[in-house]
Design a protein around this motif. Sequence first.
Motif, PDB file in Angstrom:
ATOM      1  N   TYR A 194       0.999  -1.039  -0.136  1.00  0.00           N
ATOM      2  CA  TYR A 194       0.062   0.029  -0.651  1.00  0.00           C
ATOM      3  C   TYR A 194       0.922   1.485   0.336  1.00  0.00           C
ATOM      4  O   TYR A 194       0.580   2.243  -1.004  1.00  0.00           O
ATOM      5  CB  TYR A 194      -0.996  -0.141   1.041  1.00  0.00           C
ATOM      6  CG  TYR A 194      -2.068  -0.573   1.171  1.00  0.00           C
ATOM      7  CD1 TYR A 194      -3.149  -0.689  -0.017  1.00  0.00           C
ATOM      8  CD2 TYR A 194      -2.504  -1.422   1.884  1.00  0.00           C
ATOM      9  CE1 TYR A 194      -4.645  -1.548  -0.373  1.00  0.00           C
ATOM     10  CE2 TYR A 194      -3.887  -2.411   1.468  1.00  0.00           C
ATOM     11  CZ  TYR A 194      -4.593  -2.309   0.490  1.00  0.00           C
ATOM     12  OH  TYR A 194      -6.060  -3.449   0.835  1.00  0.00           O
ATOM     13  N   GLY A 198       1.063   3.705  -2.836  1.00  0.00           N
ATOM     14  CA  GLY A 198       0.871   5.417  -2.327  1.00  0.00           C
ATOM     15  C   GLY A 198       2.299   6.357  -2.686  1.00  0.00           C
ATOM     16  O   GLY A 198       1.557   7.585  -3.388  1.00  0.00           O
ATOM     17  N   HIS A 201       1.284   6.996  -6.622  1.00  0.00           N
ATOM     18  CA  HIS A 201       0.127   7.667  -7.147  1.00  0.00           C
ATOM     19  C   HIS A 201       0.841   8.818  -7.111  1.00  0.00           C
ATOM     20  O   HIS A 201       0.469  10.559  -8.053  1.00  0.00           O
ATOM     21  CB  HIS A 201      -0.671   7.926  -6.173  1.00  0.00           C
ATOM     22  CG  HIS A 201      -1.869   6.485  -7.436  1.00  0.00           C
ATOM     23  ND1 HIS A 201      -2.518   6.360  -8.179  1.00  0.00           N
ATOM     24  CD2 HIS A 201      -1.946   4.929  -6.557  1.00  0.00           C
ATOM     25  CE1 HIS A 201      -2.909   5.023  -8.532  1.00  0.00           C
ATOM     26  NE2 HIS A 201      -3.212   4.631  -7.259  1.00  0.00           N
ATOM     27  N   ARG A 206      -1.198  12.280  -8.042  1.00  0.00           N
ATOM     28  CA  ARG A 206      -2.444  11.736  -8.195  1.00  0.00           C
ATOM     29  C   ARG A 206      -2.829  12.096  -6.948  1.00  0.00           C
ATOM     30  O   ARG A 206      -2.533  10.574  -5.775  1.00  0.00           O
ATOM     31  CB  ARG A 206      -2.767   9.980  -8.084  1.00  0.00           C
ATOM     32  CG  ARG A 206      -2.692  10.083 -10.402  1.00  0.00           C
ATOM     33  CD  ARG A 206      -2.922   8.834 -10.492  1.00  0.00           C
ATOM     34  NE  ARG A 206      -2.804   8.472 -12.107  1.00  0.00           N
ATOM     35  CZ  ARG A 206      -2.801   7.518 -12.388  1.00  0.00           C
ATOM     36  NH1 ARG A 206      -2.758   6.364 -11.626  1.00  0.00           N
ATOM     37  NH2 ARG A 206      -2.518   7.861 -13.623  1.00  0.00           N
ATOM     38  N   ASP A 208      -5.273  12.661  -4.515  1.00  0.00           N
ATOM     39  CA  ASP A 208      -6.101  11.563  -3.532  1.00  0.00           C
ATOM     40  C   ASP A 208      -5.887  10.160  -3.456  1.00  0.00           C
ATOM     41  O   ASP A 208      -6.121   9.622  -2.342  1.00  0.00           O
ATOM     42  CB  ASP A 208      -7.226  12.090  -4.530  1.00  0.00           C
ATOM     43  CG  ASP A 208      -7.775  13.290  -3.774  1.00  0.00           C
ATOM     44  OD1 ASP A 208      -7.297  13.845  -3.253  1.00  0.00           O
ATOM     45  OD2 ASP A 208      -8.614  13.852  -5.320  1.00  0.00           O
ATOM     46  N   SER A 209      -5.326   9.708  -4.698  1.00  0.00           N
ATOM     47  CA  SER A 209      -5.076   8.277  -4.434  1.00  0.00           C
ATOM     48  C   SER A 209      -3.945   7.539  -3.505  1.00  0.00           C
ATOM     49  O   SER A 209      -3.689   6.721  -2.605  1.00  0.00           O
ATOM     50  CB  SER A 209      -4.652   7.852  -6.587  1.00  0.00           C
ATOM     51  OG  SER A 209      -5.910   7.345  -6.700  1.00  0.00           O
ATOM     52  N   TYR A 212      -5.084   7.975   0.017  1.00  0.00           N
ATOM     53  CA  TYR A 212      -5.829   6.512   0.485  1.00  0.00           C
ATOM     54  C   TYR A 212      -4.767   5.068   0.098  1.00  0.00           C
ATOM     55  O   TYR A 212      -5.002   4.560   1.562  1.00  0.00           O
ATOM     56  CB  TYR A 212      -6.658   6.163  -1.010  1.00  0.00           C
ATOM     57  CG  TYR A 212      -7.705   5.046  -0.688  1.00  0.00           C
ATOM     58  CD1 TYR A 212      -8.123   4.297   0.002  1.00  0.00           C
ATOM     59  CD2 TYR A 212      -6.645   3.705  -2.122  1.00  0.00           C
ATOM     60  CE1 TYR A 212      -9.174   3.561   0.433  1.00  0.00           C
ATOM     61  CE2 TYR A 212      -7.387   2.755  -1.307  1.00  0.00           C
ATOM     62  CZ  TYR A 212      -8.478   2.415  -0.703  1.00  0.00           C
ATOM     63  OH  TYR A 212      -9.170   0.844  -0.486  1.00  0.00           O
ATOM     64  N   TYR A 213      -4.408   5.175   0.299  1.00  0.00           N
ATOM     65  CA  TYR A 213      -3.096   3.490  -0.249  1.00  0.00           C
ATOM     66  C   TYR A 213      -2.065   4.286   1.351  1.00  0.00           C
ATOM     67  O   TYR A 213      -2.148   3.264   1.669  1.00  0.00           O
ATOM     68  CB  TYR A 213      -2.338   3.960  -1.034  1.00  0.00           C
ATOM     69  CG  TYR A 213      -3.179   3.121  -2.429  1.00  0.00           C
ATOM     70  CD1 TYR A 213      -3.291   1.920  -2.157  1.00  0.00           C
ATOM     71  CD2 TYR A 213      -3.081   3.874  -3.726  1.00  0.00           C
ATOM     72  CE1 TYR A 213      -4.105   1.024  -3.199  1.00  0.00           C
ATOM     73  CE2 TYR A 213      -3.878   3.040  -4.756  1.00  0.00           C
ATOM     74  CZ  TYR A 213      -4.719   2.268  -4.290  1.00  0.00           C
ATOM     75  OH  TYR A 213      -5.126   1.730  -5.507  1.00  0.00           O
TER      76      TYR A 213
END
Length: 531
Positions: A194, A198, A201, A206, A208-209, A212-213
């Motif tokens: 993860y 992240g 991304h 990116r 936001d992605s 998230y990760y």
Amino acid sequence: MIAVNCKFYLKTSILLFICLFQLNKIEAKSVPEEELKHTLALSNRFPDSAFIQLKKCYHQALADNNKKIIGICLQQMGKICYAQGHYAQSLEYHQQADKIFKQLNEQDLLADNLNDMGVVYYQNFNKKSSRKQYDQALRLYKITNNNIGLGETYGHLGHLYEKERRYDSAFYYQRHALKEYQKAGYKQGEAKIYENLGSIHEDLVRYDSAKYYFDESLKLYKAVNNEVSSIEVINNLGDIFRKTGDYKQALKYTRTALSLSIATKNEYQQASAYRDIAKSYNLTGQNDSAYYYMELSRKHVLHLYSDESNKQMSFLQIIYSIDKKNDEIAALENSKKVNLVISIAVVVVILLLIIMGALTISRQRLKLRENRAIAEKNQQLNLAQQQQLELKSRELTTHTLQVIQHNNFLDSLRTKLDEMIKEDKRDQKKQLQQLVRQLNQNINHDQQWKDFTQIFEQLHQSFFDSLKAHCEELTVNDIRLIALLKMNMSSKDMAVIFGISQDSLRVARYRLRKKLNIGQGDNLSTFIQTI
């Protein structure tokens, strides 16, 4: 009944002894593995102590011929050297471990070591060799169906493609890694993947992605109580907020990371946190605060580099000391081996010399015995020949004396008969004359000479052959005369044997001298003795 009980107790004691022996063997095997787990945990904080412990375990495994433990020790020493930045030494240890695991056909250990070698090659900027190691590890993990191993290898491959900015491939391998870790239920591995996703991304802007990760990664790290990795993820989240313009939230996360790094005494993360705080203050226009925190970051970085340099120097000194000690031990062992070989060689040479000496003495003794036996045999033969010659000589002398006596008798009888004839008795004259003729015939009988010649030749071998070499015109009477001269017989006896007067004998001797070409001053008897 007593005998049955004794047998029962004996069997029970034997079984108990066997069980205890097996338990001791199991404990002996498990002790090194427990020590290796301890050194692996120790290597993160005290690499030098862990390395020394591994070296001891390695030498003990060598003494026990435990190849598996030898390979694991080499692999862990390679990991420590890699963590300390000694990539060449690290690769050497991993390559030695690789050979041992291949011999043992330990596929999981071999694949794990290949992953470590891939990381070392990557740090040496040899991406081609790094990819090769990962591919080999991947094939082995697929054979053993090792989900954790597959997850780790896919993660390495994804990281490799990320650094090459081939993000599609990076996503492909990272997602494969995540699936494998999820199958195995390995949360630590899931958290790392993860985090990697992240980062990808974040590189692709990116955010936001990426957030998230990173959030998913942080949850999993906290679930497994991994504070060190959590600090790094919190710092990454602070970066995301800073890059999206939420400086307040960025400072909050960065200060949280700073507090955790101070609590865990992680100076690297402290320096990173101070640097991120300085960036946030700089973006908000608070340059004094930015300068302050950047200076703190710089000081920590300098201290970190200094500390790392000291640790590396200390680690190199330990490696040097251990290698020097091992070289001295090896030299001492080699010296002992050489001395042992020399001692054995000296003993062997001495034994060979003793054996050769014994063989030589034995041969000399045997030769002396043989020579003594030959000498005794020759002596016996010479004695027998001498006795035989003496016997033949006595026979010849006896035979000659008999001839002389016989001829003397016949000569005296002939003389008497001559006297009777001179008496002129006519009625007896004719008969007496016939008797005298018979006596004359018997005086020099050929058979007696044949016997004489045979005995003489046995005593004086090849005498007549040597004699004929001087003169081939000798008559039978000449040869008989020479034989009697060889026997040193007097002229009187020779005249009797031949039945002639001594004057006739002198004439015969004179003729013989002429035939043998003997000078006037030379003695006939002396000449014949030399033949």
